[in-house]
Design a protein around this motif. Structure first.
Motif, short mmCIF file in Angstrom:
data_model
loop_
_atom_site.label_atom_id
_atom_site.label_comp_id
_atom_site.label_asym_id
_atom_site.label_seq_id
_atom_site.Cartn_x
_atom_site.Cartn_y
_atom_site.Cartn_z
N SER A 65 0.80 -1.22 0.00
CA SER A 65 0.00 0.00 0.00
C SER A 65 0.83 1.27 0.00
O SER A 65 0.28 2.37 0.14
CB SER A 65 -0.91 0.01 1.24
OG SER A 65 -0.11 -0.07 2.42
N GLU A 68 2.19 5.39 -3.33
CA GLU A 68 1.98 6.83 -3.33
C GLU A 68 2.74 7.51 -2.20
O GLU A 68 3.29 8.60 -2.37
CB GLU A 68 0.49 7.14 -3.24
CG GLU A 68 -0.30 6.72 -4.48
CD GLU A 68 -1.77 7.00 -4.37
OE1 GLU A 68 -2.22 7.31 -3.23
OE2 GLU A 68 -2.48 6.93 -5.38
N GLU A 69 2.79 6.86 -1.04
CA GLU A 69 3.48 7.44 0.11
C GLU A 69 4.98 7.56 -0.17
O GLU A 69 5.61 8.56 0.22
CB GLU A 69 3.23 6.59 1.35
CG GLU A 69 1.82 6.68 1.91
CD GLU A 69 0.80 5.83 1.16
OE1 GLU A 69 -0.37 5.81 1.56
OE2 GLU A 69 1.19 5.18 0.16
N ASN A 384 -8.18 10.06 -1.27
CA ASN A 384 -7.10 9.76 -2.19
C ASN A 384 -7.35 10.51 -3.49
O ASN A 384 -8.29 10.20 -4.22
CB ASN A 384 -7.04 8.26 -2.46
CG ASN A 384 -5.85 7.86 -3.31
OD1 ASN A 384 -5.25 8.68 -3.99
ND2 ASN A 384 -5.50 6.58 -3.27
N ASN A 386 -5.88 10.44 -6.25
CA ASN A 386 -5.68 9.63 -7.44
C ASN A 386 -6.73 8.55 -7.60
O ASN A 386 -6.92 8.02 -8.70
CB ASN A 386 -4.29 8.98 -7.40
CG ASN A 386 -3.18 10.01 -7.41
OD1 ASN A 386 -3.19 10.94 -8.20
ND2 ASN A 386 -2.21 9.85 -6.51
N ASN A 387 -7.43 8.22 -6.51
CA ASN A 387 -8.46 7.18 -6.55
C ASN A 387 -9.44 7.41 -5.42
O ASN A 387 -9.29 6.86 -4.33
CB ASN A 387 -7.83 5.80 -6.45
CG ASN A 387 -8.84 4.69 -6.69
OD1 ASN A 387 -10.05 4.93 -6.80
ND2 ASN A 387 -8.35 3.46 -6.78
N GLU A 390 -10.75 4.64 -3.13
CA GLU A 390 -9.86 3.99 -2.16
C GLU A 390 -9.19 5.06 -1.30
O GLU A 390 -8.16 5.60 -1.67
CB GLU A 390 -8.81 3.13 -2.87
CG GLU A 390 -9.40 1.95 -3.62
CD GLU A 390 -8.31 1.06 -4.21
OE1 GLU A 390 -7.12 1.30 -3.91
OE2 GLU A 390 -8.64 0.14 -4.98
N VAL A 392 -7.07 7.10 1.56
CA VAL A 392 -5.79 6.90 2.22
C VAL A 392 -6.07 6.58 3.68
O VAL A 392 -6.74 7.33 4.38
CB VAL A 392 -4.91 8.16 2.12
CG1 VAL A 392 -3.61 7.97 2.88
CG2 VAL A 392 -4.64 8.50 0.66
N CYS A 416 -1.12 10.35 6.22
CA CYS A 416 -2.32 10.57 5.43
C CYS A 416 -2.36 11.95 4.78
O CYS A 416 -3.25 12.23 3.96
CB CYS A 416 -3.57 10.37 6.29
SG CYS A 416 -3.81 8.67 6.87
#
Length: 572
Positions: A65, A68-69, A384, A386-387, A390, A392, A416
């Motif tokens: 997961s 992105e982080e 999120n 980007n999505n 879903e 963060v 987050c």
């Protein structure tokens, strides 16, 4: 803070005495003459704290997961380096990176390669397969590597460097910038290099062992058999930064049965399941009290294989917190033998809210999947970008929290958040506070009262580690000309006084605004001037000739006859 020289102060004092004599007839009780206490010593040797060495370990979660982080971390890394390299800090830093992967029987499929505390120093493009998780279900190749890493292999070449514990120059698995000399090509920007070297992929073990990774990395750095040997310098400030969205699962492999199908499944969310989830990590090391929807507190505890709490360290299925606190305390004590004020710095970017506090609450009714996967609800949540489907989310980091709060309170930051600039800046500022200027903590005598600036008379010595008085070397003052100290046009650093000098000292006597002289090279820091000291030292070194760890610098200066007049409020 403008300085009034001793002669001027004496004149003012004389004027005051004359005035009181004129009006003495009007007073019932004449003023008692001022009695000044003369200094009992003509000069004094003082050890200078000139350490700017910093060893920084990043422990980066490389589970599925974290794509992105890791991208956000890399893109915001400039905030961290900016603080370390600013003119008032100029840290001699080393940066090492390891992952949270220490292996687990459920991860031993050949897909992951547990780092177990080994430092990683290679381009993400050379490890691009590490950015694909679960047979391609998640692919972070672009967002966490290709889109941010713009350097080729030549720009990322790791150059040989010599450590304090090994005289043989060889490439080392860390980034460094010491006295302006990097271990990557001079034209390569450190921030851009980290964008390639920092991201660790997302195919690491999902039972993250962040604390054990730190432990092993620090132990390996002290073992002559390891590639990272020499990463830790005896006198260097040590900082450890965790970046993770899950709870710590540093388990004692003697109790691996807690993960096994035929073992004790007391910590499993569903004992009938085919495999365990990360909930084992939470359930095996944390105990909460209060309303389950919003617990009053959740604390790290020792549990045995049957789930009994508060057992002895030896019976704890997760390594006890004493293992990690003890290691850091031991390293801190070693460093304080050289500098009593030095502290190890710990920082966390993890599952806490924007106000740096975790939320603890079960979400079995509202989000049973999250509860089954992690054993607790999210410690922080965010949309999120980007999505949006879903969000963060991150698990509250109880065990990591306990370690960070033990050594560097209030240095936790939310993973987050959409950016980590503020978090990295705050962590770097904590390091900056440990790098203090070399104030001379006694009032120094002015040997020439005819000038506005202080004219000190000092001798500076450099003492190698383990040496005696006979091994001390008298240092030369940095090069001066008629205008003041000569500064290198490119680096802005002080110029060596001769070709055989690899280090020199500068005497800083002006207040931070440059009051007294026009020379920009002799301005004191706010830190020393604000404490009413009248002299500060700056030690400069020739690039490629850093001080050996444990080297001590001492200065002996002539002291003012009447410190309370020359340096009122000194040390305040």
């Amino acid at each position: 803070m403008s300085r009034v020289k001793f002669a001027t102060k004496l004149t003012l004092l004389t004027g005051c005495v004359m005035a009181t004599t004129m009006f003495a007839g009007c007073l019932n009780h004449p003023l008692k003459p001022v009695e000044l206490e003369k200094s009992s010593t003509d000069e004094e040797q003082i050890d200078l704290i000139v350490n700017k060495d910093v060893d920084i370990l990043f422990v980066i979660d490389n589970s599925g997961s974290m794509g992105e982080e890791q991208a956000i971390l890399a893109n915001n890394f400039g905030s961290f380096i900016e603080v370390l390299e600013q003119e008032t800090v100029e840290a001699n830093y080393r940066i090492g990176v390891t992952t949270s992967d220490n292996g687990n029987r459920w991860c031993e499929t050949g897909v992951t390669t547990p780092e177990a505390g080994n430092l990683v120093m290679s381009s993400c493009k050379d490890r691009i397969g590490d950015f694909v998780f679960n047979n391609g279900e998640t692919d972070a190749s672009d967002i966490a590597c290709n889109d941010i890493c713009t350097l080729d292999a030549a720009a990322l070449e790791v150059l040989p460097t010599t450590t304090d514990v090994d005289s043989i120059a060889a490439p080392r698995p860390w980034l460094e910038n010491i006295e302006g000399k990097k271990n990557i090509p001079a034209t390569t920007d450190t921030v851009e290099a980290f964008k390639c070297l920092g991201p660790q992929g997302i195919n690491g073990c999902g039972f993250e062992s962040q604390l054990e990774s730190m432990y092993l990395a620090l132990i390996r750095a002290q073992s002559a058999e390891e590639a990272s040997y020499g990463f830790l310098r005896a006198n260097a400030i040590l900082a450890v930064v965790f970046v993770t969205d899950e709870a710590d699962c540093s388990y004692n492999k003697s109790f691996s049965e807690i993960f096994e199908q035929d073992g004790n499944k007391v910590f499993w969310s569903d004992p009938t399941a085919l495999y365990p989830t990360s909930a084992v990590c939470w359930n095996a090391g944390v105990s909460c009290s209060g309303d389950p929807s919003n617990y009053d507190s959740c604390d790290a505890v020792n549990k045995d294989v049957d789930g009994n709490e508060d057992v002895d360290d030896a019976a704890a299925v997760l390594h006890p917190m004493s293992r990690y606190i003890g290691l850091i305390e031991g390293l801190e004590q070693q460093k304080q033998e050289l500098n009593p004020d030095q502290e190890v710095i710990l920082g966390l970017i993890g599952g806490v809210s924007s106000d740096r506090t975790p939320f603890y609450g079960d979400v079995g009714a509202t989000d049973p999947a999250f509860q089954d996967n992690y054993g607790i609800g999210p410690g922080c949540q965010a949309v999120n970008p980007n999505n949006p489907d879903e969000p963060v989310e991150a698990v509250p980091p109880v065990r990591l929290r306990d370690l960070v709060e033990e050594f560097t309170p209030n240095n936790m930051h939310s993973i987050c958040e959409p950016q980590y600039k503020d978090a990295l800046d705050a962590i770097a500022r904590a390091i900056e506070k440990q790098i203090v200027p070399a104030c001379y903590t006694k009032c120094v005598k002015d040997t020439d009262l005819s000038t506005d600036a202080l004219d000190p008379e000092c001798t500076v010595q450099e003492d190698p580690p383990g040496g005696g008085a006979s091994d001390a070397v008298t240092m030369q003052e940095c090069l001066r000309d008629a205008a003041g100290y000569v500064l290198d046009e490119q680096s802005g650093d002080y110029v060596m006084p001769s070709t055989d000098a690899n280090a020199c000292y500068a005497l800083l006597t002006d207040d931070p605004t440059g009051m007294a002289t026009a020379d920009p090279g002799d301005d004191m820091s706010n830190f020393c001037a604000g404490s009413n000291y009248n002299l500060e030292f700056k030690i400069a070194r020739r690039p490629g000739f850093p001080a050996i760890s444990g080297t001590a610098i001492s200065a002996t200066c002539s002291l003012a006859d009447f410190a309370e007049l020359s340096c009122p409020g000194i040390g305040g």
